[in-house]
Write a protein that holds these residues in place. Structure first.
Motif, PDB file in Angstrom:
ATOM      1  N   ALA A   1       5.438  16.987  -3.769  1.00 16.48           N
ATOM      2  CA  ALA A   1       4.381  17.935  -3.413  1.00 16.48           C
ATOM      3  C   ALA A   1       4.392  18.127  -1.899  1.00 16.48           C
ATOM      4  O   ALA A   1       4.484  17.165  -1.135  1.00 16.48           O
ATOM      5  CB  ALA A   1       3.021  17.428  -3.878  1.00 16.48           C
ATOM      6  N   TRP A   2       4.309  19.380  -1.479  1.00 16.46           N
ATOM      7  CA  TRP A   2       4.233  19.715  -0.056  1.00 16.46           C
ATOM      8  C   TRP A   2       2.849  20.284   0.223  1.00 16.46           C
ATOM      9  O   TRP A   2       2.408  21.233  -0.430  1.00 16.46           O
ATOM     10  CB  TRP A   2       5.300  20.740   0.307  1.00 16.46           C
ATOM     11  N   HIS A   3       2.165  19.694   1.186  1.00 21.59           N
ATOM     12  CA  HIS A   3       0.834  20.154   1.582  1.00 21.59           C
ATOM     13  C   HIS A   3       0.933  20.761   2.978  1.00 21.59           C
ATOM     14  O   HIS A   3       1.469  20.136   3.899  1.00 21.59           O
ATOM     15  CB  HIS A   3      -0.169  18.995   1.591  1.00 21.59           C
ATOM     16  N   SER A   4       0.409  21.951   3.133  1.00 22.13           N
ATOM     17  CA  SER A   4       0.425  22.631   4.430  1.00 22.13           C
ATOM     18  C   SER A   4      -0.975  23.115   4.764  1.00 22.13           C
ATOM     19  O   SER A   4      -1.764  23.428   3.868  1.00 22.13           O
ATOM     20  CB  SER A   4       1.401  23.820   4.429  1.00 22.13           C
ATOM     21  N   ARG A   5      -1.254  23.165   6.046  1.00 24.73           N
ATOM     22  CA  ARG A   5      -2.537  23.705   6.504  1.00 24.73           C
ATOM     23  C   ARG A   5      -2.270  24.622   7.689  1.00 24.73           C
ATOM     24  O   ARG A   5      -1.589  24.238   8.649  1.00 24.73           O
ATOM     25  CB  ARG A   5      -3.486  22.578   6.913  1.00 24.73           C
TER      26      ARG A   5
ATOM     27  N   ASP B   1      -8.712  29.422   7.685  1.00 24.19           N
ATOM     28  CA  ASP B   1      -8.160  28.086   7.459  1.00 24.19           C
ATOM     29  C   ASP B   1      -7.565  28.083   6.053  1.00 24.19           C
ATOM     30  O   ASP B   1      -8.291  28.109   5.057  1.00 24.19           O
ATOM     31  CB  ASP B   1      -9.257  27.032   7.589  1.00 24.19           C
ATOM     32  N   ALA B   2      -6.240  28.088   5.967  1.00 25.13           N
ATOM     33  CA  ALA B   2      -5.557  28.156   4.674  1.00 25.13           C
ATOM     34  C   ALA B   2      -4.875  26.830   4.385  1.00 25.13           C
ATOM     35  O   ALA B   2      -4.170  26.280   5.240  1.00 25.13           O
ATOM     36  CB  ALA B   2      -4.523  29.281   4.674  1.00 25.13           C
ATOM     37  N   ARG B   3      -5.076  26.315   3.183  1.00 25.99           N
ATOM     38  CA  ARG B   3      -4.442  25.069   2.750  1.00 25.99           C
ATOM     39  C   ARG B   3      -3.601  25.375   1.512  1.00 25.99           C
ATOM     40  O   ARG B   3      -4.103  25.911   0.523  1.00 25.99           O
ATOM     41  CB  ARG B   3      -5.491  24.003   2.437  1.00 25.99           C
ATOM     42  N   LEU B   4      -2.335  25.025   1.611  1.00 22.86           N
ATOM     43  CA  LEU B   4      -1.380  25.355   0.557  1.00 22.86           C
ATOM     44  C   LEU B   4      -0.749  24.076   0.018  1.00 22.86           C
ATOM     45  O   LEU B   4      -0.410  23.169   0.787  1.00 22.86           O
ATOM     46  CB  LEU B   4      -0.277  26.280   1.088  1.00 22.86           C
ATOM     47  N   THR B   5      -0.580  24.021  -1.293  1.00 24.80           N
ATOM     48  CA  THR B   5       0.116  22.918  -1.943  1.00 24.80           C
ATOM     49  C   THR B   5       1.184  23.509  -2.844  1.00 24.80           C
ATOM     50  O   THR B   5       0.892  24.332  -3.711  1.00 24.80           O
ATOM     51  CB  THR B   5      -0.848  22.059  -2.773  1.00 24.80           C
ATOM     52  N   LEU B   6       2.421  23.093  -2.610  1.00 24.31           N
ATOM     53  CA  LEU B   6       3.552  23.583  -3.383  1.00 24.31           C
ATOM     54  C   LEU B   6       4.083  22.442  -4.236  1.00 24.31           C
ATOM     55  O   LEU B   6       4.551  21.428  -3.712  1.00 24.31           O
ATOM     56  CB  LEU B   6       4.646  24.099  -2.452  1.00 24.31           C
ATOM     57  N   VAL B   7       3.979  22.583  -5.561  1.00 27.77           N
ATOM     58  CA  VAL B   7       4.432  21.559  -6.494  1.00 27.77           C
ATOM     59  C   VAL B   7       5.263  22.224  -7.579  1.00 27.77           C
ATOM     60  O   VAL B   7       4.792  23.148  -8.255  1.00 27.77           O
ATOM     61  CB  VAL B   7       3.249  20.807  -7.141  1.00 27.77           C
ATOM     62  N   GLY B   8       6.480  21.754  -7.749  1.00 26.32           N
ATOM     63  CA  GLY B   8       7.322  22.292  -8.808  1.00 26.32           C
ATOM     64  C   GLY B   8       7.553  23.783  -8.716  1.00 26.32           C
ATOM     65  O   GLY B   8       7.691  24.462  -9.740  1.00 26.32           O
ATOM     66  N   GLY B   9       7.571  24.337  -7.511  1.00 23.41           N
ATOM     67  CA  GLY B   9       7.810  25.765  -7.330  1.00 23.41           C
ATOM     68  C   GLY B   9       6.586  26.625  -7.487  1.00 23.41           C
ATOM     69  O   GLY B   9       6.657  27.844  -7.307  1.00 23.41           O
TER      70      GLY B   9
END
Length: 379
Positions: free
Chosen positions: A305-309, A321-329
């Motif tokens: 899992a990649w977490h970005s802010r 303020d954007a928070r993104l989580t990329l899991v399994g595409g």
């Protein structure tokens, strides 16, 4: 029949030892709670001494269990510096000759300390891990000296350990801690909606920030990186100008500490201008399920899992303020903005979902809240 020379080399069988459970949920919770304090000078309050000689110490309002040097007393205030979070939280004790101790969560009520010893990790190998492994090696050497009782007063660290201790001490003296790499030039030359250009600009900004300079030097030595790429990084530019920054210089020590924190926590922070006059803050954190680490490369990538802010202030939209989580595409997106901007973002959600689907990244979750509303999501 086995050859005689092989039989003669077989030694006695020693009893097996239980494996250390690094995936213990309580230990993981302690690591997450202490992670924001990495590199900071803290004060520990000694709350209790257990029957096995370890102590319960409250650090940043978080109870921990650790070994302390001889003479520690309940109620005392202990100066500490958190120098590592993985594989166990590790503290430098005191401000003089560096002495280190690993920490674990306090024992459950009624547990016998003799049956749950606080394990001390032996020296780690620095090969292939770089500065972070060297730090852990120094910390482990200091932690091992704690078990030596009064003899620990005469224990000395290796040159690597002393150098790391000096850098951490210098970093702690800085009035304003450096928590992010600073961009020297805008990511793109002008305001743009071209996602590919922005992505390429961000990659270059982070890659040339100096955070990964040592690994880039290793790649250059192996012929995998051009010298021109190294020349764009601050360390190489300083060397070409004849500057030799001292590791104990507060500014240099701060940056080295930031490198260690980035490596240790798999957490990158960068701030600069997206384009001229448009400030931006970016955080990227990689999270891997420890149970998945032993799987194949493809399976591990799917579990990662990649977490970005991303934080920006636009002239028309205001603070975003954007928070993104990329899991399994698949992408999960949570945005905090002003009330008018939040309504605009909700209205355009279908367009965003369609664009992401076209790019091969489906939108798995979407949440927009107005600034001031409670954030119920994961930080």
């Amino acid at each position: 029949m086995l050859p005689r020379e092989l039989v003669s080399t077989v030694g006695p069988i020693t009893p097996g030892r239980p494996a250390e459970q690094l995936a213990d949920p309580r230990q993981q919770a302690l690591q997450r709670a202490l992670a924001p304090q990495l590199g900071k000078a803290l004060h520990g309050e000694v709350l209790a001494k257990l029957t096995d000689g370890s102590f319960v110490v409250k650090v940043a309002d978080i109870p921990t269990r650790m070994l302390l040097p001889p003479g520690a007393r309940v109620g005392a205030d202990v100066p500490l510096t958190l120098v590592a979070v993985q594989p166990r939280p590790t503290f430098q004790i005191g401000t003089g000759t560096p002495v280190f101790s690993e920490a674990g969560p306090p024992l459950p009520e009624g547990a016998d300390p003799a049956k749950a010893p606080l394990l001390m990790r032996e020296g780690a190998t620095a090969a292939g891990v770089g500065r972070a492994a060297a730090l852990l090696q120094a910390a482990a050497a200091g932690a091992a000296s704690l078990a030596g009782g009064a003899e620990s007063r005469h224990t000395t660290l290796s040159r690597t350990g002393q150098a790391i201790g000096g850098v951490l001490a210098a970093a702690a003296k800085a009035e304003t801690p450096q928590t992010a790499a600073l961009g020297r030039t805008p990511v793109v030359a002008a305001a743009s909606l071209d996602a590919a250009s922005i992505a390429q600009g961000l990659q270059q900004a982070v890659g040339k920030s100096g955070l990964f300079y040592e690994s880039h030097v290793a790649e250059w030595a192996q012929g995998a990186r051009a010298l021109a790429d190294l020349n764009a990084e601050p360390q190489q530019q300083a060397a070409r100008e004849g500057q030799r920054p001292l590791p104990t210089d507060p500014a240099t020590a701060q940056f080295i500490n930031l490198q260690l924190a980035t490596q240790e926590q798999a957490h990158l922070s960068w701030q600069g201008n997206l384009w001229p006059g448009q400030p931006m803050q970016l955080e990227v954190r990689r999270e891997v399920d420890e149970e998945q680490e032993g799987q194949g490369e493809g399976e591990e990538a799917a579990a990662r899992a990649w977490h970005s802010r991303l934080r920006l202030t636009f002239p028309g939209l205001g603070d975003v303020d954007a928070r993104l989580t990329l899991v399994g595409g698949a992408l999960q997106l949570r945005v905090s903005a002003s009330e008018d901007s939040a309504a605009l973002l909700r209205h355009n959600q279908p367009s965003l979902a369609g664009a992401l689907d076209a790019a091969g990244t489906p939108l798995a979750a979407f949440e927009v809240r107005s600034t001031g509303e409670p954030d119920k999501g994961k930080p």
